[in-house]
Design an enzyme around this catalytic site. Structure first.
Site, PDB file in Angstrom:
ATOM      1  N   GLY A   1      -8.758 -10.783  34.905  1.00  0.00           N
ATOM      2  CA  GLY A   1      -8.434 -11.265  33.568  1.00  0.00           C
ATOM      3  C   GLY A   1      -9.619 -11.978  32.922  1.00  0.00           C
ATOM      4  N   THR A   2     -10.383 -12.674  33.724  1.00  0.00           N
ATOM      5  CA  THR A   2     -11.543 -13.409  33.202  1.00  0.00           C
ATOM      6  C   THR A   2     -12.532 -12.434  32.560  1.00  0.00           C
ATOM      7  OG1 THR A   2     -11.268 -15.142  34.854  1.00  0.00           O
ATOM      8  CG2 THR A   2     -13.467 -14.914  33.876  1.00  0.00           C
TER       9      THR A   2
ATOM     10  N   ASN B   1      -0.362 -20.619  30.723  1.00  0.00           N
ATOM     11  CA  ASN B   1      -0.245 -20.584  32.185  1.00  0.00           C
ATOM     12  C   ASN B   1       0.210 -21.898  32.803  1.00  0.00           C
ATOM     13  OD1 ASN B   1      -2.972 -20.989  31.082  1.00  0.00           O
ATOM     14  ND2 ASN B   1      -3.511 -21.527  33.160  1.00  0.00           N
TER      15      ASN B   1
ATOM     16  N   GLN C   1      -0.450 -13.964  31.636  1.00  0.00           N
ATOM     17  CA  GLN C   1       0.806 -14.547  32.132  1.00  0.00           C
ATOM     18  C   GLN C   1       2.033 -13.922  31.476  1.00  0.00           C
ATOM     19  OE1 GLN C   1       1.215 -16.585  34.654  1.00  0.00           O
ATOM     20  NE2 GLN C   1      -0.867 -17.321  34.974  1.00  0.00           N
TER      21      GLN C   1
ATOM     22  N   SER D   1      -4.162  -9.099  34.095  1.00  0.00           N
ATOM     23  CA  SER D   1      -4.678  -9.332  35.446  1.00  0.00           C
ATOM     24  C   SER D   1      -3.579  -8.976  36.439  1.00  0.00           C
ATOM     25  CB  SER D   1      -5.076 -10.796  35.606  1.00  0.00           C
ATOM     26  OG  SER D   1      -5.476 -11.028  36.932  1.00  0.00           O
TER      27      SER D   1
ATOM     28  N   HIS E   1      -3.198  -9.618  39.737  1.00  0.00           N
ATOM     29  CA  HIS E   1      -2.735 -10.472  40.848  1.00  0.00           C
ATOM     30  C   HIS E   1      -1.634 -11.448  40.436  1.00  0.00           C
ATOM     31  CE1 HIS E   1      -4.957 -14.410  40.252  1.00  0.00           C
ATOM     32  NE2 HIS E   1      -5.693 -13.648  39.465  1.00  0.00           N
TER      33      HIS E   1
ATOM     34  N   THR F   1     -18.338   1.740  39.848  1.00  0.00           N
ATOM     35  CA  THR F   1     -17.385   2.631  40.512  1.00  0.00           C
ATOM     36  C   THR F   1     -15.999   1.996  40.474  1.00  0.00           C
ATOM     37  OG1 THR F   1     -19.143   3.465  41.901  1.00  0.00           O
ATOM     38  CG2 THR F   1     -16.888   3.868  42.658  1.00  0.00           C
TER      39      THR F   1
ATOM     40  N   CYS G   1      -4.039 -30.907  36.853  1.00  0.00           N
ATOM     41  CA  CYS G   1      -4.538 -32.278  37.037  1.00  0.00           C
ATOM     42  C   CYS G   1      -5.719 -32.198  37.974  1.00  0.00           C
ATOM     43  CB  CYS G   1      -3.450 -33.163  37.645  1.00  0.00           C
ATOM     44  SG  CYS G   1      -4.029 -34.817  37.992  1.00  0.00           S
TER      45      CYS G   1
HETATM   46  N1  PLP Z   1      -5.777 -16.075  31.606  1.00  0.00           N
HETATM   47  C1  PLP Z   1      -4.709 -16.722  32.061  1.00  0.00           C
HETATM   48  C2  PLP Z   1      -3.663 -17.167  31.089  1.00  0.00           C
HETATM   49  C3  PLP Z   1      -4.547 -16.979  33.429  1.00  0.00           C
HETATM   50  O1  PLP Z   1      -3.473 -17.638  33.869  1.00  0.00           O
HETATM   51  C4  PLP Z   1      -5.562 -16.542  34.303  1.00  0.00           C
HETATM   52  C5  PLP Z   1      -5.474 -16.830  35.752  1.00  0.00           C
HETATM   53  O2  PLP Z   1      -5.078 -17.916  36.152  1.00  0.00           O
HETATM   54  C6  PLP Z   1      -6.656 -15.861  33.778  1.00  0.00           C
HETATM   55  C7  PLP Z   1      -6.730 -15.635  32.423  1.00  0.00           C
HETATM   56  C8  PLP Z   1      -7.757 -15.362  34.656  1.00  0.00           C
HETATM   57  O3  PLP Z   1      -7.367 -14.220  35.376  1.00  0.00           O
HETATM   58  P1  PLP Z   1      -8.165 -13.791  36.689  1.00  0.00           P
HETATM   59  O4  PLP Z   1      -7.785 -14.745  37.759  1.00  0.00           O
HETATM   60  O5  PLP Z   1      -7.706 -12.390  36.960  1.00  0.00           O
HETATM   61  O6  PLP Z   1      -9.605 -13.840  36.341  1.00  0.00           O
END
Ligand code: PLP
Length: 378
Positions: A70-71, A150, A180, A200, A202, A240, A322
């Site tokens: 996701g990042t 999140n 999320q 994402s 996971h 790849t 936190c």
């Molecule tokens: N965006 C949100 C709202 C998330 O909760 C997260 C992961 O905690 C991410 C992005 C990042 O995803 P990833 O862990 O696949 O890089």
């Protein structure tokens, strides 16, 4: 087995996803770019997997590009949108409660001369769509707003943002971090009205290391890749393909049965009712998403609660909620009493969570609240 209440952080891989990954790793392990049958089979499997995810998301398969997480999807979307709109201007609108995968790029862009407007939430964690409409300017190039927060589980007004952009005649592109939200709340990129959307795997019981970015088809001619390399993902995302993770991603999507979100919500609601009845526990907000419940123990630091529960085999998060005695940026942005911010703990649920597990958690939280131990007290 620990009691796992941290599904917003990551999830256990479901058997279907593990099996799909195993099949690809050991059988269909070819490189999808290779021209012999093993490679072609890998490419076919990847395309079939992409189609499964695209169908669940409600987009065309060719609008979905696999990334590593996701990042990466968030970083790529932000860069691509600003590059596409470089003649529009250097103003970005986002919210103060985005994930750091949006906030950190925004910080860097601000240092590089962009102006960033951060919309603030109210005390329930909701963003007022009127604030977004008021923040739009002729030079706004990008609006980046998450679908589900999140830490809070609140749904942000993405549809209203798209409408405000349209009504203002703004050229701003809309990116949605739906990491999320996918499978948890109903949406399609089209009904949200967005141009880019991040996923994402996971968070939905597939392995870590695989994500995707939706890019609206009409933008494909102009979008630039984040990285340069081979021609994979039609040249948009070289490298790849992670075929085993892609297979697992698709299998986890296929295994997510209708009604799963409602079942998770029932456990979350039971938890909200049960935990808020404990003297010394507050529910910070009850979001529209089914799987997240932020609570606070205002007499304690969230971190000490997480550690105390952890020592009893219970996984909850202060995670970003936190950090080293400071409230997270999400709680810091909310108009909450300081003790509520610092005592925040995030509990999050998955398809296997049960009310019996919630009862165990409630018993431990009751003990902590009744404890006079300075170990747990701030
Ligand atoms: N965006 C949100 C709202 C998330 O909760 C997260 C992961 O905690 C991410 C992005 C990042 O995803 P990833 O862990 O696949 O890089």
């Amino acid at each position: 087995m620990p009691l796992y209440f941290d599904h917003a952080a990551t999830t256990p891989v479901c058997p279907e996803a593990a099996q799909a990954a195993m099949e690809v790793m050991t059988g269909q392990f070819g490189n999808p770019s290779s021209l012999y049958p093993l490679g072609k089979a890998a490419a076919q499997r990847r395309d079939a997997d992409r189609a499964i995810i695209a169908q669940a998301l409600g987009c065309l398969p060719e609008e979905l590009f696999f990334t590593s997480c996701g990042t990466e999807s968030n970083n790529w979307a932000i860069r691509a949108a600003l590059d596409l709109n470089r003649r529009v201007g250097k103003h970005i609108i986002t919210t103060a409660i985005e994930h750091s995968a949006v906030l950190e790029p925004a910080k860097l862009l601000a240092a590089q001369g962009f102006e960033v407007t951060y919309l603030k939430p109210d005390k329930t964690g909701r963003i007022d769509p009127a604030d977004l409409a008021a923040a739009l300017r002729p030079d706004t190039a990008l609006v980046s707003m998450m679908l589900v927060n999140n830490e809070l589980g609140t749904v942000l007004p993405v549809r209203e943002a798209a409408r405000a952009i349209r009504e203002a005649g703004s050229a701003a592109l809309l990116h949605v971090d739906a990491v999320q939200g996918f499978l948890k709340v109903p949406f399609t990129p089209k009904d949200l009205g967005c141009d880019f959307l991040s996923l994402s795997a996971h968070k939905i019981r597939a392995p870590k290391g695989i994500g995707a970015l939706y890019i609206r088809r009409e933008l494909h001619k102009k979008v630039k890749p984040l990285m340069l390399g081979g021609g994979q993902e039609r040249g948009f995302r070289p490298g790849t393909e992670a075929t085993a993770q892609i297979a697992a991603f698709a299998a986890s999507v296929a295994a997510w049965k209708p009604g799963t979100a409602d079942a998770i919500r029932a456990v979350r609601d039971y938890a909200a009712d049960t935990l808020s009845a404990i003297d010394g526990v507050e529910v910070i907000t009850r979001g529209e998403a089914p799987h997240i419940l932020p609570i606070s123990l205002p007499d304690f630091s969230g971190q000490s609660v997480v550690e105390a529960l952890g020592s009893q085999g219970v996984c909850v998060s202060s995670g970003s909620a936190c950090h080293r005695g400071k409230p997270s940026h999400v709680f810091a942005a909310m108009p909450l009493p300081p003790k509520v911010r610092l005592g925040a703990v995030r509990i999050s649920f998955g398809p296997d969570s049960t009310t019996a597990e919630v009862d165990e958690l409630a018993a431990l939280l009751t003990q902590i609240c009744q404890s006079k131990s300075l170990l747990f007290k701030r």
